[in-house]
Write a protein that holds these residues in place. Structure first.
Motif, mmCIF file in Angstrom:
data_model
loop_
_atom_site.group_PDB
_atom_site.id
_atom_site.type_symbol
_atom_site.label_atom_id
_atom_site.label_comp_id
_atom_site.label_asym_id
_atom_site.label_seq_id
_atom_site.Cartn_x
_atom_site.Cartn_y
_atom_site.Cartn_z
ATOM 1 N N ALA A 122 0.677 -0.999 -0.019
ATOM 2 C CA ALA A 122 -0.069 -0.097 0.165
ATOM 3 C C ALA A 122 0.987 1.570 -0.140
ATOM 4 O O ALA A 122 0.770 2.407 -0.563
ATOM 5 C CB ALA A 122 -1.039 -0.170 0.937
ATOM 6 N N ILE A 123 2.076 0.699 0.627
ATOM 7 C CA ILE A 123 2.247 2.332 0.605
ATOM 8 C C ILE A 123 3.820 2.353 -0.016
ATOM 9 O O ILE A 123 3.892 3.962 -1.035
ATOM 10 C CB ILE A 123 4.045 1.945 0.936
ATOM 11 N N ARG A 124 3.785 1.203 -1.129
ATOM 12 C CA ARG A 124 4.437 1.839 -2.786
ATOM 13 C C ARG A 124 3.761 2.103 -3.231
ATOM 14 O O ARG A 124 3.425 3.050 -4.269
ATOM 15 C CB ARG A 124 4.760 0.451 -3.515
ATOM 16 N N THR A 133 -0.633 9.286 2.333
ATOM 17 C CA THR A 133 -0.209 8.734 3.570
ATOM 18 C C THR A 133 -1.515 7.409 2.995
ATOM 19 O O THR A 133 -2.489 7.197 1.873
ATOM 20 C CB THR A 133 -2.072 9.742 4.358
ATOM 21 N N VAL A 134 -1.180 6.086 3.866
ATOM 22 C CA VAL A 134 -1.813 5.022 4.332
ATOM 23 C C VAL A 134 -2.557 4.635 5.227
ATOM 24 O O VAL A 134 -1.963 5.023 6.206
ATOM 25 C CB VAL A 134 -0.753 3.578 3.228
ATOM 26 N N LEU A 135 -3.354 4.751 5.028
ATOM 27 C CA LEU A 135 -4.505 3.947 5.742
ATOM 28 C C LEU A 135 -4.963 3.424 6.776
ATOM 29 O O LEU A 135 -4.569 2.045 5.731
ATOM 30 C CB LEU A 135 -5.760 4.553 6.046
ATOM 31 N N GLU A 166 9.454 6.964 5.579
ATOM 32 C CA GLU A 166 9.271 7.412 5.536
ATOM 33 C C GLU A 166 11.039 7.449 4.353
ATOM 34 O O GLU A 166 11.065 8.901 3.739
ATOM 35 C CB GLU A 166 11.016 7.270 6.739
ATOM 36 N N GLU A 167 10.744 6.544 3.479
ATOM 37 C CA GLU A 167 12.384 6.817 2.614
ATOM 38 C C GLU A 167 10.917 7.835 0.870
ATOM 39 O O GLU A 167 11.768 7.774 -0.374
ATOM 40 C CB GLU A 167 12.137 5.111 1.739
ATOM 41 N N LEU A 168 9.707 6.702 1.026
ATOM 42 C CA LEU A 168 9.019 7.765 0.217
ATOM 43 C C LEU A 168 8.165 8.551 0.207
ATOM 44 O O LEU A 168 7.156 9.015 -0.543
ATOM 45 C CB LEU A 168 7.751 6.368 -0.394
ATOM 46 N N GLY A 169 8.366 8.991 1.382
ATOM 47 C CA GLY A 169 7.319 10.225 1.872
ATOM 48 C C GLY A 169 5.801 9.763 1.510
ATOM 49 O O GLY A 169 5.491 11.209 1.623
#
Length: 303
Positions: A122-124, A133-135, A166-169
């Motif tokens: 989901a983060i990617r 954001t990812v809920l 953190e890496e992907l913001g």
């Protein structure tokens, strides 16, 4: 007019003139700040069989500024990005759609691993579509997990996802739901703070938390800058009580719930909130989505 009376008269006139100049400025300084709120809709609420672009066109026409998508889902992310760029409708967030089925609080390490894999995915996906954001619902307290176990197990897994976030913001936003876990603002504050990362915060639901007796505006003020975003629906405590059914409280339209929206907006203004409010109710076609938008705009003072 005597010299003394003239002096008194001039002094009084100066005071009145000064008050006329200062009072409007003082009133402006004392007036509460208004939050900046953008209205969004969950992508899954958009009914019909149209293409991704057609659905983005529809919500744009109605007035929505953003959508929030699920991950994983059947949505073609490339098409979604193209539709977003063409319409200006922002894909502002991603919902981890696996967190209920594969909770990070599970006693089974294999299940937790699947939950973590979904969170990382989901983060990617959020990075791909430009969402920030990812809920995440971090766990569930039930026969398989006490409060302490839910807390400890989910914290371990969320920590594994923080470096990528953190890496992907992209920020991980912990949502408040009926999972028997976080029911007080102090618990959410502790959960977020214990992870010690600016990439973790809160995704608040003003209606969900009415069940637990602490007003939404109190949650908001205590959360402060930890509050990233919030979901938008309605919950009527009187209806729940009269029907002796907690879930019946959700069977009302936006604006007909027990939420104290004027005070909620005041609290958001005090925080300097500048972000999204995303509807999370039963969706439909143009008429239904238009009604939802109008209700949200009215409650938020944007009508």
């Amino acid at each position: 007019m005597t010299h003394t009376n003239r002096r008194q008269f001039l002094a009084a006139g100066a005071a009145i003139a000064g008050a006329a100049v200062v009072s409007p400025l003082a009133a402006l300084a004392d007036s509460p700040k208004k939050p900046i709120i953008r209205i969004a809709v969950k992508y899954g609420m958009i009914g019909g069989s149209g293409s991704v672009r057609e659905k983005f066109d529809l919500v744009k026409k109605i007035g929505y500024e953003g959508v929030e998508i699920d991950s994983p889902s059947g949505l073609n992310l490339k098409e979604a990005v193209a539709a977003s760029q063409a319409t200006g409708v922002k894909i502002h967030g991603v919902v981890d759609s696996v967190h209920w089925g594969k909770p990070l609080s599970s006693p089974d390490a294999a299940v937790r691993a699947e939950g973590l894999k979904a969170l990382l995915g989901a983060i990617r996906d959020a990075k791909v579509v430009g969402a920030d954001t990812v809920l995440l619902v971090p766990g569930v307290v039930n026969k398989d997990a006490t409060y302490e176990q839910c807390y400890e197990r989910s914290q371990v897994e969320v920590r594994k996802a923080i470096p990528l976030a953190e890496e992907l913001g992209v920020k991980i936003a912990i949502e408040t739901v009926w999972n028997n876990f976080i029911t007080k603002p102090e618990q959410l504050i502790q959960y977020v703070d214990d992870l010690k990362s600016p990439a973790v915060g809160a995704y608040f639901d003003c209606s969900n938390m009415l069940k637990y007796g602490v007003p939404a505006e109190t949650w908001i003020r205590k959360l402060g800058k930890r509050l990233f975003k919030f979901d938008f629906k309605a919950y009527n405590t009187d209806k729940a009580k009269s029907e002796n059914n907690e879930w019946a409280g959700f069977k009302v339209e936006i604006g007909d719930g027990s939420e104290n929206w004027p005070e909620i907006l005041t609290a958001l203004g005090e925080l300097g909130y500048d972000g999204w409010a995303t509807s999370e109710v039963g969706g439909g076609g143009e008429a239904r989505l238009t009604d939802i938008y109008k209700r949200m705009a009215k409650v938020l003072g944007k009508a």
